[in-house]
Write an enzyme that holds these catalytic residues in place. Structure first.
Site, PDB file in Angstrom:
ATOM      1  N   CYS A 139      63.718  94.346  10.124  1.00 27.04           N
ATOM      2  CA  CYS A 139      65.156  94.545   9.942  1.00 27.04           C
ATOM      3  C   CYS A 139      65.902  94.130  11.210  1.00 27.04           C
ATOM      4  O   CYS A 139      65.618  94.625  12.298  1.00 27.04           O
ATOM      5  CB  CYS A 139      65.362  96.021   9.579  1.00 27.04           C
ATOM      6  SG  CYS A 139      66.845  96.817  10.106  1.00 27.04           S
ATOM      7  N   CYS A 142      67.804  96.795  13.084  1.00 26.72           N
ATOM      8  CA  CYS A 142      66.890  97.744  13.744  1.00 26.72           C
ATOM      9  C   CYS A 142      66.470  97.206  15.117  1.00 26.72           C
ATOM     10  O   CYS A 142      66.278  97.974  16.058  1.00 26.72           O
ATOM     11  CB  CYS A 142      65.648  97.988  12.894  1.00 26.72           C
ATOM     12  SG  CYS A 142      66.010  98.584  11.231  1.00 26.72           S
TER      13      CYS A 142
END
Ligand code: THJ
Length: 215
Positions: A139, A142
């Site tokens: 991600c 992230c």
């Protein structure tokens, strides 16, 4: 067309899937991500798959398709493209795999969680201040959390326990926590109580500073 026009909540996505005999669920993430974990019954391809046309040809255009990824990227692009190709209905899941697994819906994982819920609870109980970062190694948002965590680690040292949980390593604890709807999610505990829970990036550093400054 508005890109998010076919994005639906987990409840809607789930109940629509339940009403189909053979739901056409497409995991629009990459093959490595799919191999590690996915929604039960999903198949895997996205706009970048080499066999994209062949995969699309296998689906029934008159029946709904259900797409998900991590955020509103690959799943939405896929759903939009399928609509353009004449599919009647295409829905992408808001919050993607995080929302599905984080809400205890059934999923496949190729390994057990490294961290269990019991171990998680122990860490929370044994440390005064705990910052938990929950996400996926695939991600993008992230990844942006990591340098912020490094700054926070350098500043607070052993006064703040930092726990990093990835979907790839510990899917079951994310399911058991029943609190994650998107990646990344950050949770700060003080004396075992949640002081804040942040979804997405935001101003993490400042929020941690302010929360920890409160005596
Ligand atoms: O493309 S994505 O939705 O997985 S971030």
């Amino acid at each position: 067309q508005n890109k998010s026009s076919n994005t639906v909540s987990l409840d809607v996505f789930y109940s629509k899937i339940q009403s189909e005999k053979k739901p056409q669920i497409i995991d629009a993430r990459g093959p490595e991500e799919f191999a590690l974990n996915h929604i039960n019954g999903a198949i895997n391809f996205n706009l970048e798959s080499k066999d994209y046309a062949a995969q699309v040809a296998k689906l029934d255009k008159s029946k709904p398709v259900f797409t998900y990824s991590i955020g509103a990227g690959r799943s939405v692009w896929l759903a939009d493209d399928l609509l353009k190709k004449g599919f009647k209905e295409a829905y992408s899941l808001e919050g993607g795999i995080a929302n599905w697994i984080g809400n205890g819906k059934p999923f496949y994982a190729n390994s057990k969680s490294k961290l269990t819920l019991a171990e998680y609870k122990k860490i929370i109980a044994e440390n005064k201040d705990v910052l938990v970062d929950i996400g996926s190694i695939y991600c993008g948002a992230c990844k942006k959390v990591k340098p912020v965590l490094e700054t926070i680690k350098a500043q607070y040292g052993s006064n703040l326990k930092i726990v990093e949980i990835d979907l790839e390593d510990s899917p079951q604890v994310i399911a058991d926590l029943k609190t994650v709807k998107v990646f990344p999610t950050l949770i700060l505990y003080k004396d075992g109580k949640i002081v804040f829970k942040k979804e997405g990036l935001g101003d993490l550093k400042n929020d941690v500073d302010v929360a920890l400054a409160v005596k």
